[in-house]
Structures are given as C-alpha cells and as structure tokens.
Enzyme design. Structure first.
Site, PDB file in Angstrom:
ATOM      1  N   LYS A  98      -6.664  86.752  25.581  1.00 11.48           N
ATOM      2  CA  LYS A  98      -7.101  87.945  26.333  1.00 11.48           C
ATOM      3  C   LYS A  98      -5.890  88.814  26.668  1.00 11.48           C
ATOM      4  CE  LYS A  98      -7.001  85.190  30.548  1.00 11.48           C
ATOM      5  NZ  LYS A  98      -7.362  85.199  31.949  1.00 11.48           N
TER       6      LYS A  98
ATOM      7  N   TYR B 279      18.228 107.434  40.342  1.00  9.34           N
ATOM      8  CA  TYR B 279      17.479 108.006  41.469  1.00  9.34           C
ATOM      9  C   TYR B 279      17.852 107.314  42.778  1.00  9.34           C
ATOM     10  CZ  TYR B 279      14.235 110.373  38.274  1.00  9.34           C
ATOM     11  OH  TYR B 279      13.684 111.177  37.339  1.00  9.34           O
TER      12      TYR B 279
ATOM     13  N   ARG C 245     -14.410  82.140  42.022  1.00  4.16           N
ATOM     14  CA  ARG C 245     -14.626  83.401  41.292  1.00  4.16           C
ATOM     15  C   ARG C 245     -15.939  83.282  40.521  1.00  4.16           C
ATOM     16  NH1 ARG C 245      -9.007  84.294  38.027  1.00  4.16           N
ATOM     17  NH2 ARG C 245     -10.281  83.067  36.623  1.00  4.16           N
TER      18      ARG C 245
HETATM   19  C1  LIG Z   1     -11.165  80.762  32.575  1.00  3.06           C
HETATM   20  C2  LIG Z   1      -9.781  80.647  32.044  1.00  3.06           C
HETATM   21  N1  LIG Z   1      -9.437  79.591  31.281  1.00  3.06           N
HETATM   22  C3  LIG Z   1      -8.205  79.434  30.779  1.00  3.06           C
HETATM   23  C4  LIG Z   1      -7.207  80.371  31.021  1.00  3.06           C
HETATM   24  C5  LIG Z   1      -5.834  80.152  30.455  1.00  3.06           C
HETATM   25  O1  LIG Z   1      -4.916  79.880  31.491  1.00  3.06           O
HETATM   26  P1  LIG Z   1      -3.371  79.632  31.186  1.00  3.06           P
HETATM   27  O2  LIG Z   1      -2.833  80.917  30.677  1.00  3.06           O
HETATM   28  O3  LIG Z   1      -2.793  79.270  32.516  1.00  3.06           O
HETATM   29  O4  LIG Z   1      -3.288  78.538  30.180  1.00  3.06           O
HETATM   30  C6  LIG Z   1      -7.519  81.487  31.809  1.00  3.06           C
HETATM   31  C7  LIG Z   1      -6.469  82.465  32.099  1.00  3.06           C
HETATM   32  O5  LIG Z   1      -6.314  83.002  33.145  1.00  3.06           O
HETATM   33  C8  LIG Z   1      -8.829  81.636  32.329  1.00  3.06           C
HETATM   34  O6  LIG Z   1      -9.168  82.692  33.089  1.00  3.06           O
END
Ligand SMILES: Cc1ncc(COP(=O)(O)O)c(C=O)c1O
Length: 378
Positions: free
Chosen positions: A43, A269, A140
C-alpha cells in the site's frame, strides 16, 4: 585515471530502489514463516518504493499474496499485470467495493450489511471473497463482537455470490517487546480462529505484521502480512542489518554549488544557523518538497565523498545546505546521499525517523511524487 570513490550524481533528487533487496528480504521472511504464506503489503505505493516494483520483487522472493489499503491501489496493480491474490485491507465505500471486486481483489468485512452489498455486486461466476475482521484491540477496523464475526462468516459461507475466504485481526503492539497486549490480542483471536478453521475448511487465518512475524511463531497462523520488513526497514526502529534485512531504497541529490562563508555568515530562511568560523557550504537541490522534512533542519547528516556532513540552516522546499568545512575537496557535481550508504558510512531511514520523532514508515512514505524512483544501478 582512477575511478571516483562515489558514483556520479543521478539528478537533483532521485530514489534508487533495489528490487533484489526486496526479493531477498521476502525470502528471509518466508523462511521465518515456514509453511505459512507471505503476503507483501505494498500500500501507499509500496511504502514509497513503487507498488508494482515492490510487489513483483516480493513475488520473486516467495510472496503469494499482495495487500493494499485501497481499491484504486488494487486496480493499479492489476493494470500493471500483477496476477497474484490481492487483499484490499481498508474500509470501502460502495463505489470502491465495486472497483475492488472488478480488480478481482479479496476484501475485508465485519458488518453483515457490507457483506450483503458485496454479495449483490458480485456474481455466482465470480463470488466476492471476504476476510472477516475481528477487532481484538487495535480499535480501528473490524468488529469487537465475535458473534457479529460469526454472522458475517455464516452469510459469506451461505451466499452463492460470496466466498468465506479468511479471518483476520491486526496487532497494535507487536513492535513493542515490553507490551503484553500482544499476547492478549492473540488470546482473544485464537479461539475464533480455531472455530473458523473447523467450520470453514480453507479459511485463511492471519494476524501478523512484520514485527509479529519476526517476534513470535504463535502469531503466524496461515499467513504473515509484511510491509516494512520487505523494504529492509526495521519494524522495531532498530538496526535492520542486525536482523538480516537490506534497505531497498536510497535517496540522492548532488552538490549544485559550493560557497565560502565567513564567520558570522548565515544560511537559509530565518537565519537559524550562523557560521561559527570560516567554512564552505554545499548547496543541494532537494528539500521538503521532495519529502526531506523541515524537521531535519540543523539536525541530520548527509553523505558526500563518503563522509558525514551536517545539514545547516532551515530545510527549504527545494534546497538544503550542508557544512563541508574549510578548504574542502567537495566540488559541484559530487553525489550527495541523504538516505543510504557511501563508502563505509550509512544514513538510515531509522536515523532520520529518530531525529523527526517518527517511524521509518513515514520517512519513506513521505518521499514525494516529485522524486523519480529508478532501479538501483547494479
Ligand atoms: C492491516 C495491516 N496488516 C499488515 C500491515 C503491515 O504492517 P508492517 O508494515 O508493520 O509489516 C499493515 C500496515 O500498516 C496493516 O494495516
């Protein structure tokens, strides 16, 4: 002529991404998971590395699933030819659910209304695959009520346009080894996991993020959902190399100009830095517009010529300055490394995160779209 110690600069602000490092990190994680599947979380454009680059490398390293947060991210992966199972982990509007199903992605459900909607949008020929989410303490997404999870699962199992594909939860404190809440969440999750495995053969049970995969076998179940570690970043904010992980991303700029300053001259700045003695500063055309955060002003080091050089003055949108000392051998055109290694020195995303009082995730996710991501030279 001898070869320069540091290769020439790639441009004003460039991120090198090494897919082979991602592949090796995935192979390491898959080894830890043993029989369980590896799902690579790509993601937010692969935590800033490029989602398709990361996903493709992850599959080469043994991942059999990819996960994203949004329907559009799933559609982008499909457009780029990714054929693996994709799990969309985020909340979805009706339109987004339609897009996710069109992309043939699995989706997460915890309310019967949402499951019914998925059933209406899907068909018997291509049922919507649902992963029921139990909120065991993250607070969540997911239902806190195991009975509601049972209802959603029963509905998914019974409807011919739905498939009961998985049961999942998410752990809030896997990266904090002192916290016992990790064990508490597993204690809340495991009975339902065992029940669903009995009731729904083939139902995939998953809970672990990167930290949990590295921390405890009890969290592995049927699949680990690993994000941060696949990029060679440390889920505990410590030394990734100590865990055998290789950072896949490095961030570079170059010296656009070198100028001599007298004692008392100022840079940037707000004149937040005053030269304590005569020195030279190198000006690098990278700034917070590229994701090199303003909080790094007068606080971080940059590597030039294989040595650490302090950032001086306020980071501006497009430029920073670094103190390279009097009688410097730094020259216009030299490469500057803001994340990554030069010679024997390394500036890690974890180091920048500590300065910024944040986590390594935010450092690489924050590198802006203005910065091209290019394959790391071999
Ligand atoms: C539901 C869920 N699973 C897995 C992950 C992966 O987590 P990580 O990057 O700590 O391995 C995330 C990332 O935030 C997540 O939201």
């Amino acid at each position: 002529m001898t070869a320069p110690a540091v290769a020439a600069a790639p441009g004003r602000a460039t991120a090198y991404v090494d897919p082979v490092a991602i592949e090796r990190n995935c192979a390491l994680l898959k080894g830890r998971l043993e029989a369980a599947d590896l799902c690579a979380v790509v993601k937010a454009d692969g935590y800033g590395h490029g989602a398709t680059t990361a996903g493709t490398a992850a599959v080469a390293g043994g991942a059999t699933w990819l996960a994203v947060a949004t329907a559009a991210e799933a559609a982008d992966l499909r457009r780029d030819g990714v054929g693996e199972r994709i799990l969309v982990m985020g909340a979805l509007t009706r339109a987004e659910l339609g897009l996710a199903l069109e992309a043939d992605a699995d989706v997460v459900a915890w309310r019967t209304g949402f499951a019914r909607l998925a059933g209406e949008l899907a068909s018997a020929a291509r049922p919507a695959r649902l992963h029921v989410k139990l909120d065991t303490g993250m607070g969540r997404l997911g239902t806190r009520d195991p009975d509601e999870a049972r209802q959603v699962a029963a509905l998914a199992h019974a409807a011919e346009t739905l498939e009961m594909a998985g049961l999942m939860t998410h752990l809030a404190t896997a990266d904090d080894r002192e916290s016992r809440f990790f064990d508490e969440q597993l204690r809340r999750f495991t009975p339902l996991a065992e029940e669903f495995r009995r009731l729904y053969p083939g139902c995939l049970v998953h809970a672990a993020n990167s930290a949990a995969v590295l921390r405890s076998r009890a969290a592995h179940f049927d699949m680990g959902r690993c994000g941060i570690a696949i990029y060679g970043l440390d889920p505990f904010g410590e030394d990734a190399a100590a865990r055998g992980l290789e950072p896949a991303l490095s961030l570079h700029s170059y010296v656009a100009d070198v100028k001599e300053l007298d004692r008392g001259d100022t840079v940037g700045y707000g004149r937040t830095w005053v030269a304590p003695a005569a020195t030279c500063v190198a000006v690098l055309p990278i700034g917070y517009g590229d994701g090199y955060r303003r909080g790094l002003s007068n606080a971080a080091d940059v590597l030039i010529g294989g040595r650490r050089r302090p950032v001086v003055g306020t980071v501006s949108m497009d430029n920073i300055a670094v103190d390279v000392g009097p009688r410097t051998d730094v020259r216009a055109g030299d490469r500057a490394t803001l994340i990554g290694a030069q010679g024997g020195e390394r500036v890690s995303a974890e180091e920048l995160a500590r300065i910024l009082n944040t986590i390594n995730y935010e450092v690489t996710c924050g590198i802006s779209p203005r910065v091209p991501r290019v394959p790391a030279p071999g």
